[in-house]
Design a protein around this motif. Structure first.
Motif, short mmCIF file in Angstrom:
data_model
loop_
_atom_site.label_atom_id
_atom_site.label_comp_id
_atom_site.label_asym_id
_atom_site.label_seq_id
_atom_site.Cartn_x
_atom_site.Cartn_y
_atom_site.Cartn_z
N PRO A 1 -11.97 -74.69 -101.39
CA PRO A 1 -12.45 -75.30 -102.63
C PRO A 1 -13.09 -74.29 -103.59
N ALA A 2 -13.89 -73.38 -103.04
CA ALA A 2 -14.51 -72.36 -103.89
C ALA A 2 -13.45 -71.44 -104.49
N LEU A 3 -12.39 -71.15 -103.72
CA LEU A 3 -11.29 -70.33 -104.24
C LEU A 3 -10.63 -71.02 -105.42
N CYS A 4 -10.39 -72.31 -105.31
CA CYS A 4 -9.76 -73.05 -106.41
C CYS A 4 -10.63 -73.01 -107.66
N ASP A 5 -11.95 -73.19 -107.48
CA ASP A 5 -12.86 -73.16 -108.63
C ASP A 5 -12.81 -71.80 -109.33
N GLU A 6 -12.78 -70.74 -108.55
CA GLU A 6 -12.78 -69.40 -109.13
C GLU A 6 -11.45 -69.11 -109.83
N GLU B 1 10.51 -70.05 -95.07
CA GLU B 1 10.17 -71.23 -95.86
C GLU B 1 8.75 -71.69 -95.53
N PRO B 2 7.87 -71.73 -96.53
CA PRO B 2 6.51 -72.24 -96.27
C PRO B 2 6.54 -73.74 -96.02
N PRO B 3 5.50 -74.27 -95.40
CA PRO B 3 5.46 -75.72 -95.17
C PRO B 3 5.49 -76.49 -96.49
N ASP B 4 6.04 -77.67 -96.43
CA ASP B 4 6.05 -78.55 -97.60
C ASP B 4 4.76 -79.38 -97.57
N TYR B 5 3.70 -78.78 -98.13
CA TYR B 5 2.40 -79.45 -98.06
C TYR B 5 2.44 -80.77 -98.83
N ALA B 6 1.88 -81.80 -98.22
CA ALA B 6 1.77 -83.10 -98.87
C ALA B 6 0.48 -83.15 -99.68
N THR B 7 0.42 -84.10 -100.58
CA THR B 7 -0.79 -84.27 -101.39
C THR B 7 -2.01 -84.51 -100.50
N GLU B 8 -1.81 -85.21 -99.38
CA GLU B 8 -2.91 -85.48 -98.46
C GLU B 8 -3.46 -84.20 -97.85
N ASP B 9 -2.57 -83.22 -97.60
CA ASP B 9 -3.02 -81.93 -97.05
C ASP B 9 -3.95 -81.22 -98.03
N ILE B 10 -3.58 -81.21 -99.30
CA ILE B 10 -4.38 -80.52 -100.30
C ILE B 10 -5.70 -81.27 -100.52
N THR B 11 -5.63 -82.57 -100.54
CA THR B 11 -6.85 -83.36 -100.72
C THR B 11 -7.84 -83.12 -99.58
N LEU C 1 -9.45 -79.70 -100.00
CA LEU C 1 -10.44 -79.68 -101.08
C LEU C 1 -11.71 -80.44 -100.70
N SER C 2 -11.58 -81.39 -99.80
CA SER C 2 -12.74 -82.18 -99.40
C SER C 2 -13.61 -81.47 -98.37
N ASN C 3 -13.07 -80.46 -97.74
CA ASN C 3 -13.81 -79.74 -96.70
C ASN C 3 -14.66 -78.64 -97.34
N ARG C 4 -15.89 -78.96 -97.67
CA ARG C 4 -16.75 -78.01 -98.36
C ARG C 4 -17.25 -76.87 -97.47
N SER C 5 -17.00 -76.98 -96.18
CA SER C 5 -17.34 -75.86 -95.30
C SER C 5 -16.25 -74.80 -95.26
N ASP C 6 -15.13 -75.12 -95.91
CA ASP C 6 -13.99 -74.19 -95.96
C ASP C 6 -14.01 -73.45 -97.29
N PRO C 7 -13.61 -72.17 -97.33
CA PRO C 7 -13.63 -71.40 -98.59
C PRO C 7 -12.61 -71.86 -99.63
N ASP D 1 0.19 -76.34 -108.74
CA ASP D 1 -0.57 -75.09 -108.65
C ASP D 1 -1.39 -75.04 -107.36
N LEU D 2 -2.02 -76.15 -107.02
CA LEU D 2 -2.85 -76.20 -105.82
C LEU D 2 -2.01 -75.96 -104.56
N LYS D 3 -0.79 -76.49 -104.54
CA LYS D 3 0.08 -76.27 -103.38
C LYS D 3 0.46 -74.79 -103.26
N ARG D 4 0.72 -74.16 -104.40
CA ARG D 4 1.07 -72.73 -104.37
C ARG D 4 -0.12 -71.90 -103.88
N LEU D 5 -1.29 -72.23 -104.37
CA LEU D 5 -2.49 -71.50 -103.97
C LEU D 5 -2.79 -71.73 -102.49
N TYR D 6 -2.59 -72.96 -102.03
CA TYR D 6 -2.83 -73.26 -100.62
C TYR D 6 -1.80 -72.56 -99.73
#
Length: 314
Positions: free
Chosen positions: A100-105, A79-89, A92-98, A118-123
């Motif tokens: 956000p660029a992955l989501c854009d692509e 079972e993957p973690p149940d990511y909260a909205t705060e985790d995804i936010t 996405l706010s960490n521009r030094s991490d790949p 969708d963002l939770k699945r991708l994360y």
């Protein structure tokens, strides 16, 4: 000049192993067993892959050449973690991490804005499975191609489909760009191969169920050519009056164990018995003279070696 055996060059062969080899009645299996005793592996044995694999299969069934299975790649937690909205936010706010660029692509390739789900699945693919960005993008591209092929141009896969593919790749240890490229190349080749095999089986082109795909992939891995697959299909229909995937797979596995992977090899080495016709028994069709001669020579060499070993042990 006769060559004598020097100290340290004598091979030990148990009576049980000798009985198993004689029971197999296979010159190739006996010669391979001696090579394994002498060398400890198959290195230096210049046999074609089908011949080597067939002999190894025979030895493995008698427990004479058991080889440990390769280690399984580590499986992710069920079972993957149940990511909260705060985790995804935060991600996405960490521009030094790949990420956000992955989501854009991914949004660009799918032609849509990713939802919170969708963002939770991708994360999950990025963080939980720790798949590299390049591997995730290859999975996205493969799923997009498959969706367009099945449902028409312009159709795009759901993130749930991409997530499922990512988990499948992770279970197979496909976690580097090189492995992912090799895997996609094989999937592409098998997609073409599946259509080819369907035509050989007189089946109209259609999506395959998972079991059918597994059969075709196994036959491809064994190295069968189109002629041998067609022959196995025809024998299946004659026997079962219709296509039977399991029965046909049994025919091909038996041929694989004998090292027969082409139509010509099957015709020479696996002739079916001829029915008795009216007017009395018919003379049997002769087997391949070359194969019979080689088998006799192999078994004779084996018997001479066993006799020599018995004499030296007395």
């Amino acid at each position: 000049m006769a060559q004598t055996m020097t100290p340290g060059s004598i091979l030990a062969l148990t009576g049980q192993a000798a009985d198993c080899l004689l029971k197999l009645d296979s010159g190739d299996a006996a010669l391979l067993y001696l090579h394994l005793l002498r060398r400890g592996g198959t290195a230096g044995l210049n046999w074609p892959e089908p011949r080597l694999r067939a002999a190894l299969d025979l030895l493995n069934r008698q427990g004479l050449a058991a080889q440990p299975a390769p280690p399984e790649p580590p499986l992710p937690p069920a079972e993957p973690p149940d990511y909260a909205t705060e985790d995804i936010t935060a991600a996405l706010s960490n521009r030094s991490d790949p990420f956000p660029a992955l989501c854009d692509e991914v949004e660009h390739r799918l032609g849509k804005k990713l939802s919170a789900s969708d963002l939770k699945r991708l994360y999950t693919l990025y963080d939980h499975l720790a798949l590299p960005v390049e591997v995730i993008l290859l999975a996205v591209g493969w799923c997009a191609e498959e969706t367009a092929r099945k449902y028409g141009p312009g159709r795009r896969p759901f993130l749930s489909r991409i997530e499922k593919e990512g988990f499948a790749w992770a279970r197979q240890g496909i976690d580097t760009l090189e492995r992912a490229e090799e895997h996609v190349a094989r999937l592409t080749r098998m997609r073409s191969r599946e259509g080819e095999v369907l035509r050989l089986l007189d089946i109209p082109l259609r999506p395959l169920v998972e079991r059918e795909r597994a059969y075709i992939a196994a036959w491809d891995d064994m190295g069968f050519d189109n002629g041998a697959i067609r022959m196995a299909y025809e024998r299946t229909v004659v026997k079962k009056q219709s296509m039977d995937w399991s029965y046909m797979n049994g025919i091909l596995r038996r041929w694989h164990e004998k090292g027969l992977h082409t139509a010509a090899a099957v015709q020479a080495g696996d002739r079916p018995s001829r029915p008795v016709q009216a007017g009395g028994p018919q003379p049997p069709r002769p087997a391949s003279a070359a194969e019979e001669q080689r088998a006799r020579e192999d078994m004779e060499r084996m018997r001479r070696l066993l006799k020599q070993m018995d004499q030296e042990g007395e």
